[in-house]
Write a protein that holds these residues in place. Structure first.
Motif, PDB file in Angstrom:
ATOM      1  N   MET A 200      40.758  42.256  34.515  1.00 53.51           N
ATOM      2  CA  MET A 200      41.153  43.423  35.284  1.00 53.51           C
ATOM      3  C   MET A 200      42.054  43.059  36.470  1.00 53.51           C
ATOM      4  N   PRO A 201      41.765  41.979  37.218  1.00 53.00           N
ATOM      5  CA  PRO A 201      42.651  41.638  38.330  1.00 53.00           C
ATOM      6  C   PRO A 201      44.090  41.343  37.885  1.00 53.00           C
TER       7      PRO A 201
ATOM      8  N   ILE B  26      45.680  42.764  35.425  1.00 55.14           N
ATOM      9  CA  ILE B  26      46.319  44.050  35.133  1.00 55.14           C
ATOM     10  C   ILE B  26      46.782  44.712  36.434  1.00 55.14           C
ATOM     11  N   VAL B  27      45.936  44.657  37.451  1.00 59.64           N
ATOM     12  CA  VAL B  27      46.306  45.232  38.755  1.00 59.64           C
ATOM     13  C   VAL B  27      47.484  44.476  39.344  1.00 59.64           C
TER      14      VAL B  27
END
Length: 103
Positions: A1-2, A4-5
């Motif tokens: 997830m990090p 993607i951010v």
């Protein structure tokens, strides 16, 4: 997830620089229009700065009617988006436009 951010923030930062480049081109076009019809170079500078407030504007010498006048606009695009702004140096964007002197 990090990741993607981070990727989304990088894309957003690039989009801001592209937006600034479009504004630089537009400011140069507006300044060239003003310079082509008015001998006062200050009017061309004001026309560019209405579009892009911190623009640096260089209006070439005014030639005879029918000859091209060139305007160059430069702008430092600040890359200060959190997390990714430090990864990109602040680019200096340029645009040069020539138009035929009408008056």
């Amino acid at each position: 997830m990090p990741l993607i951010v981070l990727a989304a923030l990088i894309v957003l930062q690039v989009a801001f620089v592209v937006r600034d480049q479009v504004a630089v081109v537009h400011a140069a076009r507006e300044a060239a229009r003003a310079a082509s019809v008015d001998p006062d170079s200050g009017r061309a500078v004001r026309a560019a700065r209405r579009t892009l407030r911190a623009a640096e504007v260089d209006v070439g010498d005014r030639p005879a009617v029918g000859e091209p006048i060139t305007v160059e606009v430069s702008y430092r695009s600040v890359t200060d988006l959190p997390l990714v702004g430090r990864l990109f140096p602040d680019p200096t964007l340029h645009s040069r436009v020539s138009m035929r002197v009408e008056k």
